[in-house]
Design a protein around this motif. Structure first.
Motif, mmCIF file in Angstrom:
data_model
loop_
_atom_site.group_PDB
_atom_site.id
_atom_site.type_symbol
_atom_site.label_atom_id
_atom_site.label_comp_id
_atom_site.label_asym_id
_atom_site.label_seq_id
_atom_site.Cartn_x
_atom_site.Cartn_y
_atom_site.Cartn_z
ATOM 1 N N ILE A 17 -45.429 -18.940 -26.703
ATOM 2 C CA ILE A 17 -43.952 -20.254 -25.639
ATOM 3 C C ILE A 17 -42.882 -19.988 -26.772
ATOM 4 O O ILE A 17 -41.415 -20.132 -25.905
ATOM 5 C CB ILE A 17 -44.838 -21.106 -25.653
ATOM 6 C CG1 ILE A 17 -43.525 -21.927 -24.036
ATOM 7 C CG2 ILE A 17 -45.066 -22.209 -25.958
ATOM 8 C CD1 ILE A 17 -43.801 -21.114 -22.607
ATOM 9 N N LYS A 55 -34.360 -16.071 -25.643
ATOM 10 C CA LYS A 55 -32.942 -16.657 -25.036
ATOM 11 C C LYS A 55 -31.136 -17.196 -26.101
ATOM 12 O O LYS A 55 -30.345 -17.364 -25.455
ATOM 13 C CB LYS A 55 -32.927 -17.496 -23.953
ATOM 14 C CG LYS A 55 -34.070 -17.396 -22.933
ATOM 15 C CD LYS A 55 -34.345 -18.655 -22.113
ATOM 16 C CE LYS A 55 -35.596 -17.955 -21.560
ATOM 17 N NZ LYS A 55 -36.354 -19.123 -20.504
ATOM 18 N N TRP A 56 -32.520 -17.566 -26.918
ATOM 19 C CA TRP A 56 -31.155 -18.348 -27.587
ATOM 20 C C TRP A 56 -30.588 -17.526 -29.179
ATOM 21 O O TRP A 56 -29.603 -18.294 -30.072
ATOM 22 C CB TRP A 56 -32.361 -19.785 -28.876
ATOM 23 C CG TRP A 56 -32.854 -20.482 -27.763
ATOM 24 C CD1 TRP A 56 -32.135 -20.628 -26.159
ATOM 25 C CD2 TRP A 56 -33.322 -21.873 -28.434
ATOM 26 N NE1 TRP A 56 -33.155 -21.655 -26.324
ATOM 27 C CE2 TRP A 56 -33.653 -22.488 -26.983
ATOM 28 C CE3 TRP A 56 -33.526 -22.049 -29.501
ATOM 29 C CZ2 TRP A 56 -34.427 -23.779 -27.357
ATOM 30 C CZ3 TRP A 56 -34.526 -23.397 -29.824
ATOM 31 C CH2 TRP A 56 -34.458 -24.334 -27.786
ATOM 32 N N ASN A 66 -40.600 -16.356 -26.782
ATOM 33 C CA ASN A 66 -40.119 -16.048 -25.597
ATOM 34 C C ASN A 66 -39.201 -17.088 -24.803
ATOM 35 O O ASN A 66 -38.044 -16.845 -24.615
ATOM 36 C CB ASN A 66 -41.585 -16.234 -24.660
ATOM 37 C CG ASN A 66 -41.032 -15.803 -23.158
ATOM 38 O OD1 ASN A 66 -40.433 -14.730 -22.777
ATOM 39 N ND2 ASN A 66 -40.945 -16.949 -21.998
ATOM 40 N N THR A 67 -39.070 -17.998 -25.889
ATOM 41 C CA THR A 67 -37.795 -18.813 -25.110
ATOM 42 C C THR A 67 -36.948 -18.550 -26.046
ATOM 43 O O THR A 67 -35.369 -18.453 -26.067
ATOM 44 C CB THR A 67 -38.207 -20.667 -25.559
ATOM 45 O OG1 THR A 67 -39.163 -20.966 -25.380
ATOM 46 C CG2 THR A 67 -37.175 -21.486 -25.611
ATOM 47 N N VAL A 127 -49.508 -21.888 -21.331
ATOM 48 C CA VAL A 127 -48.450 -20.476 -21.137
ATOM 49 C C VAL A 127 -49.266 -19.708 -20.189
ATOM 50 O O VAL A 127 -50.321 -19.316 -20.351
ATOM 51 C CB VAL A 127 -48.966 -20.054 -22.885
ATOM 52 C CG1 VAL A 127 -48.263 -18.906 -23.142
ATOM 53 C CG2 VAL A 127 -48.744 -21.569 -24.307
#
Ligand code: ZN
Ligand code: ZN
Lengths: 492, 492
Positions: free
Chosen positions: A128, A135-136, A131-132, A70
């Motif tokens: 982490i 986008k989803w 943070n992903t 991270v």
């Protein structure tokens, strides 16, 4: 035998450490705080994983995998979470070694290969993953996200104990995202129920479901739910946690979605996890002075068969019979081990498989062949009886069920016996020193009182049980009004 | 549709990248070189893991777990291995962060929490494992040790590609210890065979089994065996390796045993691994311009069913029928997905499931209900046909077998077509530029020639095939005598 372990009453802590090593479950490595999980120990962990993984999938979750590292700037985004873990993080600062110019054959860290931004080895993956998720997630149609990860994590620990507290450990971490607070709370509670179900029905471990006090919450969570179990030395062990994260991570990572009504809103989150610590709980809850006692549902070997023979001919005849018995049991889905070693005597083998906690042992000698019998020994109660050979195939499944149930009932009566209602602070201190266990007492609900009690007694509030009944009372420490009892205990 | 991907002929590399992302297999993370494996991609990896894990256990191996970190002094003990990985290691130097006094809410590495000895994040685990085996092995009775580990490893890479080359990746690494060189070589070859079996029978991927030339060996190995596959752009991909380590690690870590004859000897070792790189091979070997093509044995969903309807009533009737069909298929062990979303049209759904590579698609409309029929489309050939509803339950298993076989045969003829015997260097260079593929050619056996050819053509010796026949010939580069052909190719 060379495999003896100290008794629990002699030295509980040493009993545990020696049992873990001598039963081939795990050992210390030469890496500070990191353990090696040995094949036999790992095979129990695999059984746990399989059962849990199925339960996660049955409740609609999928597995995925996120990075081990991270970047510091992501790690610090959710302030409370970062604060909570900052003091125990392994940090990667360089990405290359080079040969030591002053010391042939040795390597040094290449000072020119310094990372622009340091990487934290994940102590947990909220940062982490959120943070992903950014986008989803765009629309309510992208929700819920129900993801789990099986992974290793690192939390730098100064004092470590095999399985219970290690710098690196294995775990699963579920991370879900929802459109409403209600959905997220429902998920949090559902996964707590899954954990309790697993603990009770696979580990044969009775647990109390409850909520943590503010002071014991996961850093970054709004609410932490947990399951708490009682060990044989009267200390509690937290066996799993499920966190309602509110919108904390969504806000820290700016994860928003367009609702059905077209409004932009922050996403609601949960996370939940159990780890190889469960191995410690399993071992400490059921085992005895002869070694491990494994509930059949998590035992890598259900039945061990030991031949008793003098001559090669006897051995051959017994082996033929064993082949028959074990293939019939295997067809029913049981793991059967035939200990045909000619290097060890039966007594040695008995002790070894007792140490390793195999639930059922069969012994077959020449006389058994003549009489069509077999000696059946159960690990939990150490009872032995002689059975008809042709009953084995139906008797063993029933016996294994009985063992699973008996181990649970034994742990349950112990836990109940070790749970005491207490109405004064003096009584509580006395109990903690003389008996241990869960102490059910009134508390005024403040962090100050909790901290003071912890400071003075080393007992913490394990949880506010979900099934605690409304009951007017007075805080044992301050005498202030309290509406329900909470559970105190000294804990691992 | 928003989900279109470029064609292979347009831009093979872009086709691959876009396919991986749009089929929800994986994506880049914000951590340099590390990927996120998304749920759909991970579910394929899980199928691979399950199949491989069973094969490892069937050949007598057990799983275990060893530390993520390797202290530098252990890492450097086997010199060649250390040299080989030193330039791509992530290094942990500190174990704590603290709040930045100059920047509220930010964290910095605590300079006072510097490790006495730096820790290497494992790029491979020979060092840490052989250091452990030293404690496990005293006598020939402790051998063989047949252990496997599923783990993450880190090799710092400057140029990364999803699945094919990432800084962190998931893999399994087998590490075995034996009493004799023969035993170790036998194990090395056995595991190569397991990999080839898995590639061919699960991944539907034909592979060449062979040995690496000296220059391409694993650092620290005496001999490296590999399986090599051919991708659709004419480039080769190494899909798995199995190493005979000789006594190199036993000597570096002083692992000795007392033989049956009472002599103290060094232990013989092997190691073998496959990684998430196999995902890249699977995708690149079979997929087409419409998306993924998955062999049924690794497909997370075998059959997707799409209802074709206008009215709610039609939808209900179709759904009843689908429930019947899918429960019958599930009973046979197939994963069936009913795509009942009312937010998307059938055409969109067809394209989406094609993109995701589901082997069989059923479509059912009102007319099908009347006629007792269903439209069956296979992903590999895109053929469609109308079948009787009551044939489905026997036809689908046969169809899935046929698809598995067809995908393999197609890859095999492609590979055969892309393997060319060449007898001159000019011919080889021409072929490499115009056609690619495996080039079977004579080589003088020297590292110098290999290096020169690599420098001039970017082609490397992929392997010396195990089944290469003895054949007198002349090295295409130096004209020196050669006894067998080797396989050259440009490779991933
Ligand atoms: Zn210790
Ligand atoms: Zn990229």
């Amino acid at each position: 035998m060379g495999k003896e372990i100290p008794s629990r009453s002699e030295d509980y802590s040493l009993w545990y450490n020696e049992l873990v090593k001598k039963a081939d479950l795990a050992e210390h490595s030469d890496v500070r705080g990191c353990m090696v999980i040995k094949p036999y120990g790992y095979s129990i962990w695999e059984k746990m994983q399989q059962a849990l993984d199925k339960m996660f999938k049955d409740t609609g979750h999928s597995n995925a995998y996120f990075p081990l590292f991270v970047p510091k700037s992501l790690f610090e985004a959710e302030e409370k979470n970062a604060e909570g873990f900052a003091k125990e993080c392994a940090i990667v600062t360089h990405y290359r070694l080079k040969t030591d110019p002053n010391n042939k054959g040795k390597l040094i860290v290449d000072p020119e290969a310094r990372l622009e931004e340091e990487l934290v080895v994940r102590p947990t993956s909220e940062a982490i993953i959120w943070n992903t998720y950014k986008k989803w997630i765009q629309s309510y149609r992208d929700l819920p996200i129900l993801v789990n990860q099986w992974a290793n994590v690192v939390r730098w620990e100064m004092r470590t104990r095999l399985f219970l507290r290690t710098a690196e450990f294995l775990w699963q971490e579920g991370h879900t995202a929802h459109a409403t607070a209600d959905d997220a709370v429902r998920e949090t509670v559902q996964m707590l129920d899954v954990y309790a179900d697993f603990a009770e029905n696979f580990m044969a471990l009775p647990v109390v479901k409850g909520r943590k006090s503010e002071g014991e919450r996961f850093p970054g969570a709004i609410d932490t739910y947990c399951i708490e179990a009682m060990m044989q030395d009267g200390k509690a062990l937290q066996a799993g946690t499920s966190h309602f994260l509110g919108q904390n991570f969504a806000k820290a990572f700016n994860v928003q979605f367009t609702s059905k009504e077209g409004k932009l809103e922050h996403v609601w989150g949960t996370s939940w996890g159990v780890s190889t610590r469960l191995m410690g709980a399993l071992i400490m809850a059921h085992s005895d002075d002869d070694g491990l006692v494994l509930p059949p549902k998590l035992a890598p070997i259900h039945v061990v068969i030991v031949p008793i023979f003098k001559t090669e001919e006897e051995f051959k005849k017994i082996t033929d019979k064993v082949t028959e018995i074990s293939s019939a049991l295997r067809k029913q889905g049981y793991a059967v081990k035939y200990d045909s070693r000619d290097t060890h005597k039966p007594g040695f083998k008995f002790a070894e498989w007792e140490l390793k906690g195999v639930p059922v042992r069969l012994a077959i000698g020449p006389r058994d062949l003549e009489n069509g019998t077999v000696e059946v020994a159960r690990r939990d109660t150490k009872e032995k009886k002689v059975m008809k050979m042709d009953e084995i195939n139906t008797a063993i499944p029933a016996l294994l069920d009985d063992i699973q149930n008996n181990i649970y009932q034994k742990a349950l009566s112990y836990r109940n016996n070790m749970t005491t209602e207490v109405n004064s602070y003096d009584e509580m201190k006395k109990l903690l020193d003389e008996k241990g266990g869960f102490i059910s007492a009134h508390w005024d609900g403040t962090m100050e009182t909790e901290a003071a009690i912890k400071e003075e007694t080393k007992a913490t509030i394990r949880c506010i049980p979900l099934d605690a009944k409304e009951e007017e009372g007075k805080c044992i420490y301050t005498g202030k009004l309290s509406k329900r009892r909470v559970l105190f205990a000294r804990a691992y």
